[in-house]
Design a protein around this motif. Structure first.
Motif, short mmCIF file in Angstrom:
data_model
loop_
_atom_site.label_atom_id
_atom_site.label_comp_id
_atom_site.label_asym_id
_atom_site.label_seq_id
_atom_site.Cartn_x
_atom_site.Cartn_y
_atom_site.Cartn_z
N ASP B 52 88.50 60.91 37.79
CA ASP B 52 89.41 60.43 36.76
C ASP B 52 88.81 59.30 35.93
OD1 ASP B 52 91.23 62.26 37.54
OD2 ASP B 52 92.60 60.86 38.54
N ASN B 53 87.99 58.46 36.56
CA ASN B 53 87.50 57.25 35.89
C ASN B 53 86.02 57.23 35.54
OD1 ASN B 53 90.11 56.08 36.13
ND2 ASN B 53 89.65 55.61 38.27
N ARG B 139 90.45 58.59 29.91
CA ARG B 139 90.94 58.84 31.27
C ARG B 139 92.21 59.68 31.20
NH1 ARG B 139 90.14 52.68 33.53
NH2 ARG B 139 87.90 52.71 33.25
N PRO B 140 92.42 60.51 32.21
CA PRO B 140 93.65 61.30 32.17
C PRO B 140 94.86 60.38 32.35
CG PRO B 140 92.46 61.62 34.23
CD PRO B 140 91.59 60.78 33.37
N ARG B 141 95.90 60.66 31.61
CA ARG B 141 97.11 59.83 31.72
C ARG B 141 98.22 60.65 32.34
NH1 ARG B 141 96.41 57.34 26.08
NH2 ARG B 141 94.70 58.78 26.44
N LYS B 142 98.90 60.00 33.19
CA LYS B 142 100.01 60.69 33.81
C LYS B 142 101.22 60.52 32.90
CE LYS B 142 102.64 61.16 37.95
NZ LYS B 142 102.85 60.94 39.33
N ILE B 143 101.82 61.62 32.55
CA ILE B 143 102.97 61.58 31.63
C ILE B 143 104.25 61.60 32.47
CG2 ILE B 143 104.08 62.66 29.63
CD1 ILE B 143 101.09 61.86 29.13
N GLU B 144 105.01 60.58 32.30
CA GLU B 144 106.26 60.54 33.03
C GLU B 144 107.27 61.51 32.40
OE1 GLU B 144 107.08 58.95 35.78
OE2 GLU B 144 105.13 57.97 35.96
#
Lengths: 130, 148
Positions: B52-53, B139-144
């Motif tokens: 991810d990073n 970076r991948p973002r987590k979408i709420e």
């Protein structure tokens, strides 16, 4: 069923077996000779001394370097080379002094010294002035 | 008339080279260690993966020390430069010369810009691993997902 019966006695298994499929590659070598010895230089990137096995028997020198997967199950974005074990055998024609074979491994390069036995070393013949 | 002559042999050669490079690219994973260096377009060969990073770039450089290498990052471009030196020549005979020597430069374009200040490299048993931290925007973002 036959598979199970084959290994039912664990002590039959002589060596530690790895469960994953292992690729084996032929390492690149340079071979150099002078009057006293043969020297083999081999590229074994990723091999540590404890994972390297060198045997000399019946004029055959075999080199097996074990390389464990460096990235477990990773999905490559870009893959140009495979990672696996290194194995190579050399037929050594000349008589070597097997007890004096020495090997060292540094930064992934193996150096093997194979000293010639006294019988095959070239001899300098002294010429006397008559 | 310089440069306008039709040279079918050269064309065919370059076509063969292209074809072989293509084959190497497709099957290189399995066959490259048997291929002679002269036919190899790039050195060192690279494996690239990510988490991810970070992006990670690995190369096999047996016999090299960190001080023989120069690593640069410019935006999304990674450059690995170095020289592998031949063992000093003493009197004797070479029976086999399969290992590669000389100067090399490999430039690799990463999928995204990385944080050049935080790049680190490790050389262990002749295997180079470069860790390149991704910029926050790649970076991948987590979408709420909210339930109404």
């Amino acid at each position: 069923m036959s598979e199970i019966s084959k290994v039912k006695n664990p002590s039959d298994v002589a060596t530690v077996e790895r469960t994953e499929q292992v690729l084996t590659f032929t390492p690149r070598f340079d071979i150099w000779e002078n009057d006293d010895e043969l020297i083999l230089y081999g590229d074994l990137p990723g091999v540590s001394a404890e994972n390297l096995e060198i045997r000399f028997e019946e004029k055959q020198l075999s080199i097996h370097g074990r390389v464990d997967a460096r990235q477990g199950g990773v999905q490559y974005l870009y893959a140009e080379y495979g990672v696996g074990d290194f194995f190579r055998t050399f037929a050594i024609g000349e008589a070597m002094d097997a007890s004096k074979i020495a090997a060292e491994l540094k930064n992934g390069v193996l150096t093997v010294h194979l000293p010639k036995s006294e019988a095959v070393k070239p001899k300098r013949i002294e010429v006397r002035q008559a | 008339m310089l440069g306008t002559r039709w040279q079918p042999w050269l064309e065919m050669q370059s076509e063969m080279t292209r074809l072989r490079d293509e084959m190497d690219r497709v099957f290189g994973r399995w066959s490259h260690r048997r291929a002679p260096f002269l036919g190899q377009a790039a050195f060192p060969l690279l494996n690239v993966w990510e988490d991810d990073n970070h992006y990670f770039v690995e190369a096999e450089l047996p016999g090299m020390e960190m001080e023989d290498l120069e690593i640069f990052v410019n935006g999304s471009q990674l450059t690995i430069k170095g020289e592998r030196k031949e063992p000093a020549g003493e009197p004797g005979t070479w029976h086999r010369r399969e290992r590669l020597y000389g100067k090399f430069t490999r430039i690799f374009e990463l999928p995204h810009v990385v944080d050049a200040d935080q790049v680190s490299a490790e050389l262990k048993q002749g295997v180079l691993t470069v860790s390149l931290p991704k910029q926050p925007e790649s970076r991948p973002r987590k979408i709420e997902v909210r339930a109404n």
